[in-house]
Design a protein around this motif. Structure first.
Motif, mmCIF file in Angstrom:
data_model
loop_
_atom_site.group_PDB
_atom_site.id
_atom_site.type_symbol
_atom_site.label_atom_id
_atom_site.label_comp_id
_atom_site.label_asym_id
_atom_site.label_seq_id
_atom_site.Cartn_x
_atom_site.Cartn_y
_atom_site.Cartn_z
ATOM 1 N N HIS A 74 35.746 48.991 13.088
ATOM 2 C CA HIS A 74 36.318 49.918 12.101
ATOM 3 C C HIS A 74 37.834 49.766 12.081
ATOM 4 C CE1 HIS A 74 37.036 54.397 10.791
ATOM 5 N NE2 HIS A 74 37.473 53.529 9.892
ATOM 6 N N LEU A 111 33.485 48.298 8.784
ATOM 7 C CA LEU A 111 33.885 49.460 7.999
ATOM 8 C C LEU A 111 35.394 49.443 7.839
ATOM 9 C CD1 LEU A 111 33.141 52.241 6.711
ATOM 10 C CD2 LEU A 111 33.587 53.240 8.969
ATOM 11 N N GLU A 155 36.436 55.043 2.110
ATOM 12 C CA GLU A 155 35.798 54.055 2.986
ATOM 13 C C GLU A 155 35.042 53.027 2.168
ATOM 14 O OE1 GLU A 155 33.190 55.995 5.778
ATOM 15 O OE2 GLU A 155 34.870 56.736 6.972
#
Length: 158
Positions: A74, A111, A155
């Motif tokens: 991430h 992500l 996101e």
């Protein structure tokens, strides 16, 4: 267009580009105090989780962009900036696409997230065109010159 590592010799770029208190806050939120200086930039860039880049177009420095490691897989896209001479020339989207590809291939990102001020319509629309979706909104956490600035969190899976 290419992204290259942002080095100490590049600090003057940001100091020149970020030329007002409001632009400083729009670009960097509460992370930096205006005026930017070498020490602030250096302290920020020394953090292991900060991965800063310069965008180069036709041999000229055109912008700045960061990846920030949140956790394994991430990363957050931070502090996206296009220099005045390159605004309106379609630099943002390809710069972001290159960073997204770099995050995926070199840093194994699954992500990507980011935050954008709600009133920054140009940036918000650019992120949405790249597939980012608003996941939450913060109100009352950021303000400039006595005016509240709403923050959108976005996101995208990669």
């Amino acid at each position: 267009m290419e992204l290259r590592a942002f080095e100490k010799d590049d600090y003057a770029l940001l100091i020149d580009w970020i030329d007002s208190d409001q632009l400083n806050y729009l670009w960097g939120g509460p992370t930096f105090q205006f005026p930017l200086d070498y020490d602030q930039i250096n302290q920020h860039c020394l953090k292991a989780e900060v991965l800063p880049f310069v965008c180069v177009v036709d041999g000229k420095n055109a912008g700045y962009i960061e990846l920030f490691k949140v956790a394994d897989g991430h990363y957050r896209i931070c502090r996206v900036f296009v220099a005045n001479d390159f605004r309106g020339r379609g630099v943002s989207k390809p710069m972001l696409k290159q960073l997204m590809e770099l995050a995926k291939t070199q840093y194994s990102a699954h992500l990507l997230s980011l935050a954008v001020f709600a009133h920054n319509d140009v940036a918000k629309h650019c992120y949405q065109s790249l597939g980012f979706e608003v996941t939450s909104e913060e109100a009352g956490t950021r303000s400039f010159a006595g005016q509240a600035w709403r923050l959108l969190k976005m996101e995208k899976s990669v």
